[in-house]
Scaffold this motif. Structure first.
Motif, PDB file in Angstrom:
ATOM      1  N   MET A   1     -21.510  32.463   9.079  1.00  0.00           N
ATOM      2  CA  MET A   1     -22.433  32.620  10.200  1.00  0.00           C
ATOM      3  C   MET A   1     -21.925  33.638  11.222  1.00  0.00           C
ATOM      4  O   MET A   1     -22.694  34.153  12.010  1.00  0.00           O
ATOM      5  N   LEU A   2     -20.619  33.906  11.216  1.00  0.00           N
ATOM      6  CA  LEU A   2     -20.029  34.767  12.238  1.00  0.00           C
ATOM      7  C   LEU A   2     -19.582  36.128  11.724  1.00  0.00           C
ATOM      8  O   LEU A   2     -19.332  37.027  12.528  1.00  0.00           O
ATOM      9  N   SER A   3     -19.486  36.294  10.418  1.00  0.00           N
ATOM     10  CA  SER A   3     -18.931  37.555   9.936  1.00  0.00           C
ATOM     11  C   SER A   3     -19.722  38.240   8.829  1.00  0.00           C
ATOM     12  O   SER A   3     -19.500  39.415   8.565  1.00  0.00           O
ATOM     13  N   THR A   4     -20.628  37.532   8.192  1.00  0.00           N
ATOM     14  CA  THR A   4     -21.389  38.159   7.110  1.00  0.00           C
ATOM     15  C   THR A   4     -22.752  38.622   7.618  1.00  0.00           C
ATOM     16  O   THR A   4     -23.322  38.015   8.540  1.00  0.00           O
ATOM     17  N   PRO A   5     -23.281  39.694   7.044  1.00  0.00           N
ATOM     18  CA  PRO A   5     -24.604  40.152   7.467  1.00  0.00           C
ATOM     19  C   PRO A   5     -25.670  39.058   7.354  1.00  0.00           C
ATOM     20  O   PRO A   5     -26.486  38.885   8.260  1.00  0.00           O
TER      21      PRO A   5
ATOM     22  N   ALA B   1     -12.902  47.766  24.685  1.00  0.00           N
ATOM     23  CA  ALA B   1     -14.060  46.861  24.716  1.00  0.00           C
ATOM     24  C   ALA B   1     -14.426  46.418  23.295  1.00  0.00           C
ATOM     25  O   ALA B   1     -14.430  47.218  22.368  1.00  0.00           O
ATOM     26  N   TYR B   2     -14.736  45.151  23.161  1.00  0.00           N
ATOM     27  CA  TYR B   2     -15.137  44.587  21.871  1.00  0.00           C
ATOM     28  C   TYR B   2     -15.939  43.323  22.129  1.00  0.00           C
ATOM     29  O   TYR B   2     -16.040  42.861  23.262  1.00  0.00           O
ATOM     30  N   PHE B   3     -16.506  42.753  21.085  1.00  0.00           N
ATOM     31  CA  PHE B   3     -17.040  41.398  21.179  1.00  0.00           C
ATOM     32  C   PHE B   3     -16.443  40.604  20.038  1.00  0.00           C
ATOM     33  O   PHE B   3     -16.207  41.115  18.951  1.00  0.00           O
ATOM     34  N   GLU B   4     -16.145  39.350  20.342  1.00  0.00           N
ATOM     35  CA  GLU B   4     -15.394  38.521  19.406  1.00  0.00           C
ATOM     36  C   GLU B   4     -15.950  37.114  19.381  1.00  0.00           C
ATOM     37  O   GLU B   4     -16.339  36.577  20.413  1.00  0.00           O
ATOM     38  N   PHE B   5     -15.965  36.537  18.201  1.00  0.00           N
ATOM     39  CA  PHE B   5     -16.286  35.132  18.011  1.00  0.00           C
ATOM     40  C   PHE B   5     -15.008  34.459  17.529  1.00  0.00           C
ATOM     41  O   PHE B   5     -14.432  34.853  16.519  1.00  0.00           O
ATOM     42  N   ARG B   6     -14.561  33.447  18.253  1.00  0.00           N
ATOM     43  CA  ARG B   6     -13.330  32.742  17.901  1.00  0.00           C
ATOM     44  C   ARG B   6     -13.633  31.253  17.804  1.00  0.00           C
ATOM     45  O   ARG B   6     -14.277  30.681  18.682  1.00  0.00           O
TER      46      ARG B   6
ATOM     47  N   SER C   1     -27.534  37.507  10.657  1.00  0.00           N
ATOM     48  CA  SER C   1     -28.974  37.750  10.804  1.00  0.00           C
ATOM     49  C   SER C   1     -29.759  36.454  10.980  1.00  0.00           C
ATOM     50  O   SER C   1     -30.915  36.474  11.381  1.00  0.00           O
ATOM     51  N   GLU C   2     -29.135  35.314  10.723  1.00  0.00           N
ATOM     52  CA  GLU C   2     -29.817  34.035  10.927  1.00  0.00           C
ATOM     53  C   GLU C   2     -29.874  33.619  12.387  1.00  0.00           C
ATOM     54  O   GLU C   2     -30.710  32.823  12.770  1.00  0.00           O
ATOM     55  N   TRP C   3     -28.967  34.164  13.219  1.00  0.00           N
ATOM     56  CA  TRP C   3     -28.933  33.701  14.608  1.00  0.00           C
ATOM     57  C   TRP C   3     -28.628  34.792  15.635  1.00  0.00           C
ATOM     58  O   TRP C   3     -29.039  34.701  16.770  1.00  0.00           O
TER      59      TRP C   3
ATOM     60  N   GLU D   1     -10.110  34.529   8.434  1.00  0.00           N
ATOM     61  CA  GLU D   1     -11.033  33.540   7.878  1.00  0.00           C
ATOM     62  C   GLU D   1     -10.970  32.224   8.629  1.00  0.00           C
ATOM     63  O   GLU D   1      -9.887  31.665   8.847  1.00  0.00           O
ATOM     64  N   ASN D   2     -12.128  31.740   9.052  1.00  0.00           N
ATOM     65  CA  ASN D   2     -12.286  30.470   9.762  1.00  0.00           C
ATOM     66  C   ASN D   2     -11.555  30.417  11.101  1.00  0.00           C
ATOM     67  O   ASN D   2     -11.311  29.334  11.637  1.00  0.00           O
TER      68      ASN D   2
END
Length: 105
Positions: free
Chosen positions: A1-5, A57-62, A9-11, A41-42
């Motif tokens: 959900m956080l790294s694959t196209p 500058a970046y955006f990150e999901f952790r 694209s689902e959210w 990963e994860n």
């Protein structure tokens, strides 16, 4: 959900594609390109917008998991221009709400 196209694209965007190492994020027909800077990963994924001149500058999901309780938190880091704080906060709240909906939470 956080790294694959497909997951993103689902959210996160209307459509996400991976072309030659660059992610293409599409919202309302407008395309923004980003490069994957780091990924574990994860744990986390970090992107940088191609058009952004600020190298820091970046955006990150952790993903943070509390060792005692097992609670899971998604921490989002995003660099924004001054004066865009409220608008950006609302945008991320909306995106995270969509992610929760997709995940059935």
């Amino acid at each position: 959900m956080l790294s694959t196209p497909g997951g993103l694209s689902e959210w996160f965007a209307d459509d996400v594609n991976l072309k030659g190492g660059q992610y293409s994020f599409v919202w309302n027909g407008a395309e923004e390109l980003a490069e994957l800077q780091a990924k574990k990963e994860n744990k986390y994924v970090r992107f940088k917008w191609v058009e952004d001149d600020d190298d820091k500058a970046y955006f990150e999901f952790r993903i943070n998991v509390d060792e005692l309780t097992g609670d899971v938190a998604l921490v989002i880091t995003d660099f924004i221009d001054e004066g865009e704080e409220d608008e950006t906060q609302e945008l991320w709240e909306s995106q995270v709400t969509e992610l929760k909906h997709v995940l059935g939470l």
